[in-house]
Design a protein around this motif. Structure first.
Motif, PDB file in Angstrom:
ATOM      1  N   ARG A  48      18.839  11.920  35.036  1.00  0.00           N
ATOM      2  CA  ARG A  48      18.385  12.535  33.788  1.00  0.00           C
ATOM      3  C   ARG A  48      16.865  12.613  33.681  1.00  0.00           C
ATOM      4  O   ARG A  48      16.343  13.359  32.849  1.00  0.00           O
ATOM      5  CB  ARG A  48      18.946  11.772  32.583  1.00  0.00           C
ATOM      6  CG  ARG A  48      18.414  10.347  32.424  1.00  0.00           C
ATOM      7  CD  ARG A  48      18.795   9.767  31.063  1.00  0.00           C
ATOM      8  NE  ARG A  48      18.326  10.620  29.997  1.00  0.00           N
ATOM      9  CZ  ARG A  48      18.860  10.636  28.767  1.00  0.00           C
ATOM     10  NH1 ARG A  48      19.861   9.843  28.473  1.00  0.00           N
ATOM     11  NH2 ARG A  48      18.364  11.435  27.850  1.00  0.00           N
ATOM     12  N   ASN A  49      16.165  11.863  34.513  1.00  0.00           N
ATOM     13  CA  ASN A  49      14.704  11.888  34.502  1.00  0.00           C
ATOM     14  C   ASN A  49      14.117  13.026  35.340  1.00  0.00           C
ATOM     15  O   ASN A  49      12.905  13.224  35.337  1.00  0.00           O
ATOM     16  CB  ASN A  49      14.163  10.556  35.019  1.00  0.00           C
ATOM     17  CG  ASN A  49      14.588   9.395  34.155  1.00  0.00           C
ATOM     18  OD1 ASN A  49      14.253   9.325  32.974  1.00  0.00           O
ATOM     19  ND2 ASN A  49      15.351   8.467  34.737  1.00  0.00           N
ATOM     20  N   ASP A  66      24.176  10.999  23.284  1.00  0.00           N
ATOM     21  CA  ASP A  66      23.243  10.432  24.257  1.00  0.00           C
ATOM     22  C   ASP A  66      23.136   8.927  24.016  1.00  0.00           C
ATOM     23  O   ASP A  66      22.536   8.474  23.050  1.00  0.00           O
ATOM     24  CB  ASP A  66      21.873  11.093  24.134  1.00  0.00           C
ATOM     25  CG  ASP A  66      20.975  10.784  25.327  1.00  0.00           C
ATOM     26  OD1 ASP A  66      21.286   9.840  26.080  1.00  0.00           O
ATOM     27  OD2 ASP A  66      19.953  11.480  25.501  1.00  0.00           O
ATOM     28  N   ALA A  69      19.096   7.355  26.197  1.00  0.00           N
ATOM     29  CA  ALA A  69      17.729   7.872  26.139  1.00  0.00           C
ATOM     30  C   ALA A  69      16.797   6.797  25.601  1.00  0.00           C
ATOM     31  O   ALA A  69      16.967   6.319  24.478  1.00  0.00           O
ATOM     32  CB  ALA A  69      17.664   9.104  25.246  1.00  0.00           C
ATOM     33  N   GLN A  74      12.871  11.612  28.193  1.00  0.00           N
ATOM     34  CA  GLN A  74      14.299  11.671  28.510  1.00  0.00           C
ATOM     35  C   GLN A  74      15.048  12.522  27.488  1.00  0.00           C
ATOM     36  O   GLN A  74      15.906  13.334  27.847  1.00  0.00           O
ATOM     37  CB  GLN A  74      14.882  10.261  28.565  1.00  0.00           C
ATOM     38  CG  GLN A  74      14.444   9.472  29.779  1.00  0.00           C
ATOM     39  CD  GLN A  74      15.018   8.067  29.795  1.00  0.00           C
ATOM     40  OE1 GLN A  74      15.218   7.453  28.746  1.00  0.00           O
ATOM     41  NE2 GLN A  74      15.273   7.545  30.986  1.00  0.00           N
ATOM     42  N   SER A  75      14.716  12.329  26.209  1.00  0.00           N
ATOM     43  CA  SER A  75      15.367  13.129  25.166  1.00  0.00           C
ATOM     44  C   SER A  75      14.982  14.598  25.281  1.00  0.00           C
ATOM     45  O   SER A  75      15.816  15.491  25.099  1.00  0.00           O
ATOM     46  CB  SER A  75      15.001  12.593  23.778  1.00  0.00           C
ATOM     47  OG  SER A  75      15.620  11.357  23.533  1.00  0.00           O
ATOM     48  N   ALA A  78      16.857  16.245  28.246  1.00  0.00           N
ATOM     49  CA  ALA A  78      18.274  16.425  27.920  1.00  0.00           C
ATOM     50  C   ALA A  78      18.472  17.524  26.876  1.00  0.00           C
ATOM     51  O   ALA A  78      19.362  18.369  26.999  1.00  0.00           O
ATOM     52  CB  ALA A  78      18.862  15.106  27.428  1.00  0.00           C
ATOM     53  N   HIS A  91      22.376  10.600  18.871  1.00  0.00           N
ATOM     54  CA  HIS A  91      21.471   9.812  19.706  1.00  0.00           C
ATOM     55  C   HIS A  91      21.575   8.337  19.331  1.00  0.00           C
ATOM     56  O   HIS A  91      21.485   7.981  18.147  1.00  0.00           O
ATOM     57  CB  HIS A  91      20.036  10.318  19.487  1.00  0.00           C
ATOM     58  CG  HIS A  91      18.960   9.415  20.003  1.00  0.00           C
ATOM     59  ND1 HIS A  91      18.755   9.194  21.348  1.00  0.00           N
ATOM     60  CD2 HIS A  91      18.015   8.676  19.347  1.00  0.00           C
ATOM     61  CE1 HIS A  91      17.731   8.366  21.500  1.00  0.00           C
ATOM     62  NE2 HIS A  91      17.269   8.045  20.309  1.00  0.00           N
ATOM     63  N   LYS A 125      11.437   4.254  22.075  1.00  0.00           N
ATOM     64  CA  LYS A 125      12.620   4.677  21.330  1.00  0.00           C
ATOM     65  C   LYS A 125      12.227   5.445  20.075  1.00  0.00           C
ATOM     66  O   LYS A 125      12.876   6.427  19.694  1.00  0.00           O
ATOM     67  CB  LYS A 125      13.490   3.473  20.959  1.00  0.00           C
ATOM     68  CG  LYS A 125      14.223   2.822  22.115  1.00  0.00           C
ATOM     69  CD  LYS A 125      15.354   3.678  22.674  1.00  0.00           C
ATOM     70  CE  LYS A 125      16.624   3.576  21.907  1.00  0.00           C
ATOM     71  NZ  LYS A 125      17.761   4.257  22.581  1.00  0.00           N
ATOM     72  N   ALA A 128      11.375   8.990  20.942  1.00  0.00           N
ATOM     73  CA  ALA A 128      12.581   9.787  21.183  1.00  0.00           C
ATOM     74  C   ALA A 128      13.194  10.213  19.854  1.00  0.00           C
ATOM     75  O   ALA A 128      13.600  11.373  19.679  1.00  0.00           O
ATOM     76  CB  ALA A 128      13.586   8.982  22.008  1.00  0.00           C
TER      77      ALA A 128
END
Length: 307
Positions: A48-49, A66, A69, A74-75, A78, A91, A125, A128
């Motif tokens: 995913r990266n 998700d 993430a 990452q978010s 995606a 999420h 976090k 994201a």
């Protein structure tokens, strides 16, 4: 809405989430590195990266969940891959996104950015969350739980306490044992995700999600030991290890991890299935005492502390 993508899904959270989704008749596709296939699901293997690898995926999904993430990037990758076609984006965030608050529990209205105690994890976090909650064309919910627990927990938390209690080892609590904790059972997280998927019009918002009951570390440890029918030997970090960070001899920091959950209580027709004692009893009974006794060896800090 039947065609779902779960990003991650092969670990702790997925162990309850995937069976719950399948039981409701959803067609579930997992996107991860493919090291642990899950029966009943379709597998997409990608890092995913890696934006290029993600761009090669042409599948379209009505909803994306998700679970893995940890950063804005990452978010973003995606969402750029799947968000344009999705009708819902769910999420898994964290209580660690909130900055320090004084005198009250963090609510969804409080600023995010991560308290210093959570380090890079809380900052990443929160970034994201900020990205997803400010994109325009797909409803997105950021679920912010405190500590997750349950039979599939692969983080040494409740097992840490039971291992020491069952082998008559002392349990050293951070500080004076009065740090506040709040929990959410893994199956209740899965249940709430099902609730969001069933909503006719899911809002874009952050939601603090936890059992409303708050425990101190001391009460949590005593409850776990009572469930195991063991009288623990409890010591306090303030006395035994004043210069050692709590995380080196206990699974939680000496920092409150509890949330204001008024929003979901007042605005959603959903309640956790598990009361705390029932949930931890369910978790305890999912393991054998022999398994738990061997599950968590002493930490280096514990070995260094003179009782």
């Amino acid at each position: 809405m039947h065609n779902l993508l779960v990003i991650g899904g092969s670990g702790f959270v997925g162990a309850s989430l995937i069976p719950a989704l399948l039981s409701k008749g959803y067609n579930v596709t997992l996107l991860n590195r493919g090291t642990r296939p899950v029966p009943g699901t379709r597998q997409l293997v990608a890092d995913r990266n890696d934006p290029f690898a993600m761009q090669q995926i042409t599948d379209k999904f009505e909803a994306v969940i998700d679970t893995s993430a940890y950063t804005r990037e990452q978010s973003r990758i995606a969402f750029n891959t799947f968000g344009i076609h999705a009708k819902k984006w769910i999420h898994l965030s964290s209580a660690a996104v909130y900055k320090e608050t004084k005198g009250h529990l963090p609510s969804e209205k409080d600023p995010i950015g991560g308290a210093s105690v959570w380090g890079v994890y809380g900052r990443d976090k929160s970034e994201a969350d900020h990205f997803l909650l400010n994109q325009e064309h797909t409803p997105a919910v950021a679920i912010r739980p405190p500590y997750l627990y349950g039979p599939n927990n692969d983080i040494d938390r409740e097992q840490f306490v039971w291992a020491r209690a069952l082998t008559e080892r002392p349990i050293i609590l951070p500080g004076d044992g009065q740090t506040k904790l709040q929990f959410l059972h893994e199956e209740d997280l899965a249940s709430f995700i099902l609730y969001l998927l069933a909503m006719h019009a899911m809002p874009t918002e952050a939601i603090n999600l936890a059992d409303p009951h708050i425990l101190t570390i001391e009460k949590w440890v005593k409850m776990l030991c009572d469930i195991a029918e063991v009288e623990p030997e409890i010591l306090y970090g303030n006395d035994m290890a004043p210069s050692i960070p709590a995380r080196e001899y206990f699974p939680f920091r000496d920092y409150n991890c509890a949330l204001d959950v008024t929003r979901y209580l007042e605005n959603f027709d959903w309640q956790p299935q598990y009361k705390l004692r029932d949930g931890f009893t369910h978790t305890f009974k999912s393991h054998s005492k022999e398994e738990l006794a061997k599950s968590s060896p002493p930490t280096l800090a514990e070995k260094a502390i003179e009782y």
